[in-house]
Design a protein around this motif. Structure first.
Motif, PDB file in Angstrom:
ATOM      1  N   PRO A  54       0.477  -1.039  -0.111  1.00 56.73           N
ATOM      2  CA  PRO A  54       0.231   0.082  -0.084  1.00 56.73           C
ATOM      3  C   PRO A  54       1.153   1.183  -0.025  1.00 56.73           C
ATOM      4  O   PRO A  54       0.261   2.393  -0.330  1.00 56.73           O
ATOM      5  N   ASP A  55       2.126   0.665   0.561  1.00 55.63           N
ATOM      6  CA  ASP A  55       2.862   2.686   0.706  1.00 55.63           C
ATOM      7  C   ASP A  55       3.816   2.566  -0.646  1.00 55.63           C
ATOM      8  O   ASP A  55       4.759   3.333  -0.960  1.00 55.63           O
ATOM      9  N   ARG A  56       3.422   1.691  -1.819  1.00 51.66           N
ATOM     10  CA  ARG A  56       5.064   1.647  -2.232  1.00 51.66           C
ATOM     11  C   ARG A  56       3.356   1.467  -4.000  1.00 51.66           C
ATOM     12  O   ARG A  56       2.688   0.388  -4.099  1.00 51.66           O
ATOM     13  N   SER A  57       4.367   2.503  -4.973  1.00 48.89           N
ATOM     14  CA  SER A  57       3.622   2.043  -6.271  1.00 48.89           C
ATOM     15  C   SER A  57       3.367   0.973  -6.648  1.00 48.89           C
ATOM     16  O   SER A  57       5.098  -0.112  -7.141  1.00 48.89           O
ATOM     17  N   ARG A  58       2.382   0.397  -7.493  1.00 53.35           N
ATOM     18  CA  ARG A  58       2.814  -1.114  -8.599  1.00 53.35           C
ATOM     19  C   ARG A  58       3.906  -0.464  -9.512  1.00 53.35           C
ATOM     20  O   ARG A  58       4.905  -1.548  -9.750  1.00 53.35           O
ATOM     21  N   GLU A  59       4.034   0.855 -10.059  1.00 55.99           N
ATOM     22  CA  GLU A  59       5.004   0.858 -10.990  1.00 55.99           C
ATOM     23  C   GLU A  59       6.377   0.740 -10.792  1.00 55.99           C
ATOM     24  O   GLU A  59       7.132   0.462 -11.740  1.00 55.99           O
ATOM     25  N   ASP A  60       6.499   1.120  -9.373  1.00 56.43           N
ATOM     26  CA  ASP A  60       7.830   0.679  -8.974  1.00 56.43           C
ATOM     27  C   ASP A  60       8.135  -1.025  -9.093  1.00 56.43           C
ATOM     28  O   ASP A  60       8.968  -1.838  -9.070  1.00 56.43           O
ATOM     29  N   LEU A  61       7.583  -2.163  -8.316  1.00 53.33           N
ATOM     30  CA  LEU A  61       7.299  -3.384  -8.112  1.00 53.33           C
ATOM     31  C   LEU A  61       7.296  -3.538  -9.548  1.00 53.33           C
ATOM     32  O   LEU A  61       8.359  -4.526  -9.973  1.00 53.33           O
ATOM     33  N   ASP A  62       6.832  -3.371 -10.694  1.00 48.07           N
ATOM     34  CA  ASP A  62       6.879  -4.158 -12.205  1.00 48.07           C
ATOM     35  C   ASP A  62       8.261  -3.219 -12.529  1.00 48.07           C
ATOM     36  O   ASP A  62       8.332  -4.279 -13.160  1.00 48.07           O
ATOM     37  N   GLN A  63       8.976  -2.204 -12.001  1.00 50.11           N
ATOM     38  CA  GLN A  63       9.623  -2.261 -12.930  1.00 50.11           C
ATOM     39  C   GLN A  63      10.973  -2.643 -12.529  1.00 50.11           C
ATOM     40  O   GLN A  63      11.775  -3.565 -12.749  1.00 50.11           O
ATOM     41  N   VAL A  64      10.855  -3.199 -11.069  1.00 44.77           N
ATOM     42  CA  VAL A  64      12.163  -4.439 -10.188  1.00 44.77           C
ATOM     43  C   VAL A  64      11.928  -5.518 -10.413  1.00 44.77           C
ATOM     44  O   VAL A  64      12.578  -6.078 -11.226  1.00 44.77           O
ATOM     45  N   ALA A  65      10.538  -5.551 -10.497  1.00 44.97           N
ATOM     46  CA  ALA A  65      10.221  -7.210 -11.601  1.00 44.97           C
ATOM     47  C   ALA A  65      10.671  -7.473 -13.217  1.00 44.97           C
ATOM     48  O   ALA A  65      11.396  -8.547 -13.606  1.00 44.97           O
ATOM     49  N   CYS A  66      10.984  -6.129 -13.951  1.00 41.96           N
ATOM     50  CA  CYS A  66      10.988  -6.359 -14.867  1.00 41.96           C
ATOM     51  C   CYS A  66      12.698  -6.413 -14.818  1.00 41.96           C
ATOM     52  O   CYS A  66      13.372  -6.678 -16.293  1.00 41.96           O
ATOM     53  N   LEU A  67      13.248  -5.860 -14.419  1.00 42.46           N
ATOM     54  CA  LEU A  67      14.853  -6.201 -14.028  1.00 42.46           C
ATOM     55  C   LEU A  67      15.293  -7.340 -13.796  1.00 42.46           C
ATOM     56  O   LEU A  67      16.492  -8.434 -14.874  1.00 42.46           O
ATOM     57  N   GLY A  68      14.523  -7.871 -13.334  1.00 43.71           N
ATOM     58  CA  GLY A  68      14.911  -9.354 -13.077  1.00 43.71           C
ATOM     59  C   GLY A  68      14.431 -10.500 -14.248  1.00 43.71           C
ATOM     60  O   GLY A  68      14.912 -11.514 -13.886  1.00 43.71           O
ATOM     61  N   LEU A  69      13.716  -9.990 -14.204  1.00 40.40           N
ATOM     62  CA  LEU A  69      12.882 -10.766 -16.082  1.00 40.40           C
ATOM     63  C   LEU A  69      14.176 -10.620 -17.221  1.00 40.40           C
ATOM     64  O   LEU A  69      14.959 -11.549 -17.615  1.00 40.40           O
ATOM     65  N   VAL A  70      14.720  -9.586 -16.753  1.00 36.66           N
ATOM     66  CA  VAL A  70      16.232  -9.422 -17.882  1.00 36.66           C
ATOM     67  C   VAL A  70      17.096  -9.867 -17.837  1.00 36.66           C
ATOM     68  O   VAL A  70      17.869 -10.464 -18.313  1.00 36.66           O
ATOM     69  N   MET A  71      17.677  -9.735 -16.551  1.00 36.64           N
ATOM     70  CA  MET A  71      18.845 -10.808 -16.089  1.00 36.64           C
ATOM     71  C   MET A  71      18.267 -12.387 -16.144  1.00 36.64           C
ATOM     72  O   MET A  71      19.510 -12.637 -16.655  1.00 36.64           O
ATOM     73  N   ALA A  72      17.037 -12.962 -16.264  1.00 38.11           N
ATOM     74  CA  ALA A  72      16.969 -14.358 -16.686  1.00 38.11           C
ATOM     75  C   ALA A  72      17.269 -14.107 -17.504  1.00 38.11           C
ATOM     76  O   ALA A  72      17.632 -15.244 -18.407  1.00 38.11           O
TER      77      ALA A  72
END
Length: 256
Positions: A54-72
């Protein structure tokens, strides 16, 4: 992910990753890499939704997840014989956990408690979707998570470590008084520090018997009769010595 329809039962997304891995460096490889990342984005976003804060925007989490995807995508080795998702999901999940651990806690909280906090928070969201506006009681959360009741309470308290109050935050209806101005105050005993230091040196100059009487009477809170018995003199003598010693100390403090 769509149903497998590529070579070896691979999905189209996995086929892109395999083709990219087999392709030499160059424009074609970059195009395949971009296509593979784009094709896997829906899965990445679903993983990020598990950590919706609730205290973090979904965009922040999406960006971090995308970075993890690129790494994978970049690190995946088809030669090991594993499916791409079996490698990508833990990689994305690990990046999200690392981000939440390192950048969303204002106060340090042990990783073990952070993990339990996440499980408790997800259980609260499930309870709210079921119609429990309060997110459920501690026992409800314990039943859902399987976490010990005391640990559930600690996890709930840990939530305050995400966004602790700033002492500079304005409080009250007028919002004009900082929190720091409403707590604490001047300790009147601070004014006695100088006198106590001076008194200690004056007491050190007294004869041993007078120091003992002061300690027994003021320090140990004995009566004059008990002090007299301990020192081996009369109560009247103790009374005179106390009066004379206190007067001496008072003069010493006043004259500096």
């Amino acid at each position: 992910m769509r149903e497998p329809d590529g070579p070896g039962g691979r999905t189209p997304e996995e086929e892109l990753v395999h083709r990219m891995a087999a392709c030499p460096r160059g424009r074609e490889r970059e195009e395949l890499r971009e296509a593979a990342v784009t094709a896997c984005l829906p899965v990445t976003r679903r993983i990020a939704r598990r950590y919706g804060c609730p205290d973090r925007s979904r965009e922040d989490l999406d960006q971090v997840a995308c970075l993890g995807l690129v790494m994978a995508v970049d690190r995946f080795d088809p030669g090991l014989g594993h499916a791409f998702l079996s490698y990508a999901v833990p990689t994305i999940d690990g990046e999200l956990k690392r981000y939440l651990r390192d950048f969303t806690w204002q106060v340090h909280v042990p990783r073990r408690l952070q993990d339990k906090h996440r499980r408790v928070r997800l259980a609260q969201e499930e309870m709210r979707r079921a119609g429990r506006a309060d997110g459920g009681t501690v026992r409800d959360l314990q039943a859902l998570t399987g976490i010990d009741e005391q640990e559930v309470r600690l996890a709930l308290r840990a939530d305050r470590a995400r966004n602790p109050l700033s002492v500079d935050e304005a409080r009250g209806t007028g919002r004009g008084v900082a929190l720091a101005e409403t707590i604490g105050g001047d300790d009147p005993r601070l004014e006695l520090v100088t006198d106590l230091v001076a008194l200690r040196s004056l007491v050190a100059e007294l004869p041993a018997r007078e120091r003992t009487i002061l300690r027994l009477y003021f320090g140990d809170c004995l009566t004059q009769r008990q002090v007299a018995d301990a020192v081996g003199i009369s109560q009247m003598h103790v009374s005179r010595l106390l009066a004379r010693t206190c007067a001496r100390l008072r003069r010493g403090l006043l004259t500096g």
